[in-house]
Scaffold this motif. Sequence first.
Motif, PDB file in Angstrom:
ATOM      1  N   LEU A   1       0.856  -1.029   0.022  1.00 24.43           N
ATOM      2  CA  LEU A   1      -0.009  -0.119   0.024  1.00 24.43           C
ATOM      3  C   LEU A   1       1.008   1.320  -0.060  1.00 24.43           C
ATOM      4  O   LEU A   1       0.754   2.099  -0.778  1.00 24.43           O
TER       5      LEU A   1
ATOM      6  N   GLY B   1       2.273   1.732  -3.426  1.00 19.52           N
ATOM      7  CA  GLY B   1       1.300   2.177  -4.316  1.00 19.52           C
ATOM      8  C   GLY B   1       0.955   3.706  -4.004  1.00 19.52           C
ATOM      9  O   GLY B   1       0.848   4.335  -5.023  1.00 19.52           O
ATOM     10  N   ILE B   2       1.149   4.107  -2.882  1.00 17.96           N
ATOM     11  CA  ILE B   2       1.190   5.663  -2.604  1.00 17.96           C
ATOM     12  C   ILE B   2       2.136   6.489  -3.209  1.00 17.96           C
ATOM     13  O   ILE B   2       1.947   7.322  -3.782  1.00 17.96           O
TER      14      ILE B   2
ATOM     15  N   VAL C   1       3.748   5.374  -5.815  1.00 17.50           N
ATOM     16  CA  VAL C   1       3.543   5.306  -7.161  1.00 17.50           C
ATOM     17  C   VAL C   1       2.675   6.483  -7.588  1.00 17.50           C
ATOM     18  O   VAL C   1       2.826   7.365  -8.459  1.00 17.50           O
ATOM     19  N   SER C   2       1.335   6.494  -6.736  1.00 16.15           N
ATOM     20  CA  SER C   2       0.596   7.718  -6.995  1.00 16.15           C
ATOM     21  C   SER C   2       1.211   9.008  -6.951  1.00 16.15           C
ATOM     22  O   SER C   2       0.773   9.952  -7.722  1.00 16.15           O
TER      23      SER C   2
ATOM     24  N   ILE D   1       3.187   9.490 -10.196  1.00 14.75           N
ATOM     25  CA  ILE D   1       2.206   9.789 -11.515  1.00 14.75           C
ATOM     26  C   ILE D   1       1.830  11.061 -11.251  1.00 14.75           C
ATOM     27  O   ILE D   1       1.594  11.799 -12.249  1.00 14.75           O
TER      28      ILE D   1
ATOM     29  N   ALA E   1      -2.094   7.052 -19.458  1.00 14.25           N
ATOM     30  CA  ALA E   1      -2.606   6.307 -18.248  1.00 14.25           C
ATOM     31  C   ALA E   1      -2.809   4.968 -18.762  1.00 14.25           C
ATOM     32  O   ALA E   1      -2.814   3.991 -17.989  1.00 14.25           O
TER      33      ALA E   1
ATOM     34  N   MET F   1      -0.006   2.295 -17.926  1.00 17.11           N
ATOM     35  CA  MET F   1       0.601   2.302 -16.835  1.00 17.11           C
ATOM     36  C   MET F   1       0.473   1.010 -16.102  1.00 17.11           C
ATOM     37  O   MET F   1       1.676   0.494 -15.635  1.00 17.11           O
TER      38      MET F   1
ATOM     39  N   ASP G   1       7.388  -1.842  -9.638  1.00 16.79           N
ATOM     40  CA  ASP G   1       6.225  -0.871  -9.951  1.00 16.79           C
ATOM     41  C   ASP G   1       6.680   0.401 -10.030  1.00 16.79           C
ATOM     42  O   ASP G   1       6.426   1.382 -10.834  1.00 16.79           O
TER      43      ASP G   1
ATOM     44  N   ALA H   1      -6.167   8.657 -12.329  1.00 23.22           N
ATOM     45  CA  ALA H   1      -4.880   7.587 -12.722  1.00 23.22           C
ATOM     46  C   ALA H   1      -3.960   7.391 -11.638  1.00 23.22           C
ATOM     47  O   ALA H   1      -3.337   6.199 -11.663  1.00 23.22           O
ATOM     48  N   PHE H   2      -3.879   8.288 -10.830  1.00 22.21           N
ATOM     49  CA  PHE H   2      -2.694   8.084  -9.786  1.00 22.21           C
ATOM     50  C   PHE H   2      -2.819   6.725  -8.920  1.00 22.21           C
ATOM     51  O   PHE H   2      -1.806   6.029  -8.655  1.00 22.21           O
ATOM     52  N   PHE H   3      -4.102   6.540  -8.662  1.00 28.59           N
ATOM     53  CA  PHE H   3      -4.381   5.320  -7.882  1.00 28.59           C
ATOM     54  C   PHE H   3      -4.583   3.959  -8.683  1.00 28.59           C
ATOM     55  O   PHE H   3      -4.795   2.700  -7.955  1.00 28.59           O
ATOM     56  N   MET H   4      -4.596   4.095  -9.943  1.00 25.39           N
ATOM     57  CA  MET H   4      -4.724   2.724 -10.795  1.00 25.39           C
ATOM     58  C   MET H   4      -3.648   1.626 -10.436  1.00 25.39           C
ATOM     59  O   MET H   4      -3.992   0.571 -10.156  1.00 25.39           O
ATOM     60  N   PRO H   5      -2.415   1.951 -10.589  1.00 23.89           N
ATOM     61  CA  PRO H   5      -1.522   0.858 -10.216  1.00 23.89           C
ATOM     62  C   PRO H   5      -1.683   0.425  -8.674  1.00 23.89           C
ATOM     63  O   PRO H   5      -1.447  -0.809  -8.560  1.00 23.89           O
ATOM     64  N   LEU H   6      -1.824   1.231  -7.641  1.00 26.02           N
ATOM     65  CA  LEU H   6      -2.231   0.707  -6.370  1.00 26.02           C
ATOM     66  C   LEU H   6      -3.346  -0.239  -6.445  1.00 26.02           C
ATOM     67  O   LEU H   6      -3.181  -1.257  -5.757  1.00 26.02           O
TER      68      LEU H   6
ATOM     69  N   ALA I   1      -2.191  -3.451  -8.023  1.00 25.62           N
ATOM     70  CA  ALA I   1      -1.337  -4.233  -7.257  1.00 25.62           C
ATOM     71  C   ALA I   1      -1.875  -4.880  -6.073  1.00 25.62           C
ATOM     72  O   ALA I   1      -1.413  -6.158  -5.903  1.00 25.62           O
ATOM     73  N   MET I   2      -2.672  -4.294  -5.297  1.00 29.91           N
ATOM     74  CA  MET I   2      -3.289  -4.593  -4.071  1.00 29.91           C
ATOM     75  C   MET I   2      -4.161  -5.807  -4.426  1.00 29.91           C
ATOM     76  O   MET I   2      -4.044  -6.797  -3.654  1.00 29.91           O
TER      77      MET I   2
ATOM     78  N   ILE J   1      -6.082   4.325   2.989  1.00 29.57           N
ATOM     79  CA  ILE J   1      -5.856   5.039   1.603  1.00 29.57           C
ATOM     80  C   ILE J   1      -6.937   6.127   1.565  1.00 29.57           C
ATOM     81  O   ILE J   1      -6.819   7.134   1.042  1.00 29.57           O
TER      82      ILE J   1
END
Lengths: 446, 446
Positions: free
Chosen positions: A290, A293-294, A296-297, A300, A314, A317, A430, B314-319, B322-323, B371
């Motif tokens: 998590l 992921g933050i 990563v956010s 981005i 996007a 990604m 990631d 889009a920022f939270f897409m990879p998160l 991945a989760m 989150i």
Amino acid sequence: VITTEFIDEVKASILSGNDSFLNEKVAVIEPADIAVIMEQLTEDEGRYLFKLLPKEISTDTLTELDEDIREELLETLTTSEIAAHVDEMDSDDAADLVSELPETKQEEVISQIKDQEAVEDIRKLLTYPEDSAGALMQREFIKVNQKLSVLRCVAELRRQAKDVENVYTIYVVDQDDKLVGLLSLKSLLVSTPNDTIDKLYNPKIHRVKASASKEEVARIMQKYDLVVLPVVDDEGKLLGRITIDDVVDVIKEEADKDYQMMSGLSENVESHDRIGVITRARIPWLIIALLGGILVSMVIGTYEGAISIHPEMAFFMPLIAAMGGNVGIQSSAIVVQGLADHSVNYERMVPKLLKELVIGFLNGLICSSLIFAYSYYMYESFELGATVGVALISVMIFAAIFGTFIPMILHRWKIDPAIATGPFITTTNDILGIIIYFTIGHIIYF
Amino acid sequence: VITTEFIDEVKASILSGNDSFLNEKVAVIEPADIAVIMEQLTEDEGRYLFKLLPKEISTDTLTELDEDIREELLETLTTSEIAAHVDEMDSDDAADLVSELPETKQEEVISQIKDQEAVEDIRKLLTYPEDSAGALMQREFIKVNQKLSVLRCVAELRRQAKDVENVYTIYVVDQDDKLVGLLSLKSLLVSTPNDTIDKLYNPKIHRVKASASKEEVARIMQKYDLVVLPVVDDEGKLLGRITIDDVVDVIKEEADKDYQMMSGLSENVESHDRIGVITRARIPWLIIALLGGILVSMVIGTYEGAISIHPEMAFFMPLIAAMGGNVGIQSSAIVVQGLADHSVNYERMVPKLLKELVIGFLNGLICSSLIFAYSYYMYESFELGATVGVALISVMIFAAIFGTFIPMILHRWKIDPAIATGPFITTTNDILGIIIYFTIGHIIYF
């Protein structure tokens, strides 16, 4: 084989107090199977069944049980009851059980064991560190002096054999009690009574020191196909022996640990464990993922403007991130297994990394050609296609090298490299994948 | 332990034709160690060393080698050379080696084996399917009739023992050659000459049919701590025995297979394999992950407009992706291990899924609260926070259930459930995660 129906029948019999079913159908099967049944019962049901078993069967069942279920059961027994069970066990099982007890209870149990030789063996075994050869060995074995005749050796064997459950081999020692070799039962059986052991024994044998790790023991026994391995002290005196069944458990445990590490579980959990235990085993890696992921956010987020103008950036990604993660896990898995069986080592890191570079490049070339063709055709933009394609091959090469390098470094630092195969490497890849993607996009696309 | 320096020395000695070093330092160590060295040499170096070894040592080394390296080596030997090695091997190793030869060569080799009993054993063993107990067993064992006296039994043992390398136990058969029990060497040693076997043998023994799978064999030997397991035909006649060293290899192989499956490798590769082999083993799952990524890009593509207006989505897409992948792997790994050791079964699927639902909910609640707090605080938008939070808990619950359900269904369909732990489940969860995310976003955010 224990069926679901049989377990249901056992549960019903416990509930209705149908002891004759339990005595006739359960108490007669093998302890290993009774243990499997008990693992499916509630604590109260298990205790009811356990108390009903004949002494000998219940002792063996106790050694076969899963550690956490055994612990629950032991809490409900008195120290004298536990001592009576321990008294009947092989020294290695006895010491294992005592070591699992709370410290206050340990002395109490030991003081109530009747057989003084057993007490000494347990005390001796408890002095070795948990994962050492010393902790894994049992003190029951047969040894004879090399000067004996076959006739006297057989007499000695008869005397010693009553305490030893499985006699795989006879250890031969010199006058100082130092291990000099072994005598197979076969060679004894085909010998003549007046031969001396000196002429019959095999001096070329494997042995380990009590301080060796259990992984080392497993590696030796597996490599040389051994059924039993003698353990000696620093002077070469025979201390005990390790049997293959315990090592099979070690091998299975090691494999399970690597597997669970890779799957992002922080403890050795099994599917029948309680919800709280499983939840706790899963949460640490999830929190790490998590936080990744933050991060990563945030990365981005710095490209917010570019995404507004080029939302198609996007689209790819997750693909870039996932491919980096997959390649990283593939690479690290091979290295982790290689480190475990000693076929990979730190000294040979540079050629290994070069090899990964080539593999990453080849696989990257195939995948990035495909994705370039797709995105160019789909979005009619050479720049987008080039961005996605170049980013993909860069990420794949990078992840392959990274996935090889990290476990090797961890191993070098004496940290279990298997930790690198879990969500750690996926998350790291990631983050780096997204940075590479937007950097390349910035150069050739926007 | 074989050091990197020693291998370098061996290589140098081969290159300079320093045969005395090879004879004095290499030919005297254990075949298992020579095999390890050969795995680090080039094909030509390996062949040079092999030809130099004494016959007995080279035969044992041959059985210890990795299958692919053995194959390379065998291609350079004549059929009569191969036959001479096979003649000296235990029947199980002999049959394994012959089965690895190209079919045209098999008959040629068998026809040149001198010992007719060995030829019969090999032909018999070759009739069993590759992964069955029959293919794993060896034909060398000791059996005696239950009516014999101890004296005659020992005579019989002496006669039979010369062909059997490790005599762990003596099998007792009735007049129809059916297995009735076993006699330990220990009980024989402590008996008196006039006892009959009938009174000494243990009738409670484990056995498997030749058609049993090797996984079944491994499970039984591991569960009941057996060192050797007899194999019988459908009438109960004794056919052979399986020793624990072969089963240790099976256990290791199974564990490696699951591990590699999870890491997205399609073949059993090792770090010393050639670049082409490793590249080929990795590409299938990468292509599948790539196609999954393309699907994800299409799904995101349908929300192009929303992303232009709300790039923060889009920022939270990879998160989210991945989760979902992490939770899916955690759940499936536990189920796959449970299925392998029979502690999980299809009949108990519903309670298992409910348990996963609770675990997914608990972990999801923790992660989505975090989150939500982060994204609400960071982007000052309750709607964004709610979207990310609700999507995350939904994805985590869904992935937990999905990760449990898929391996169970695969197992039910007789497909190896370990396949579900690889990039398959990650990719599927990526796709579904993104769909859930944008659907929820569509409802509460845009």
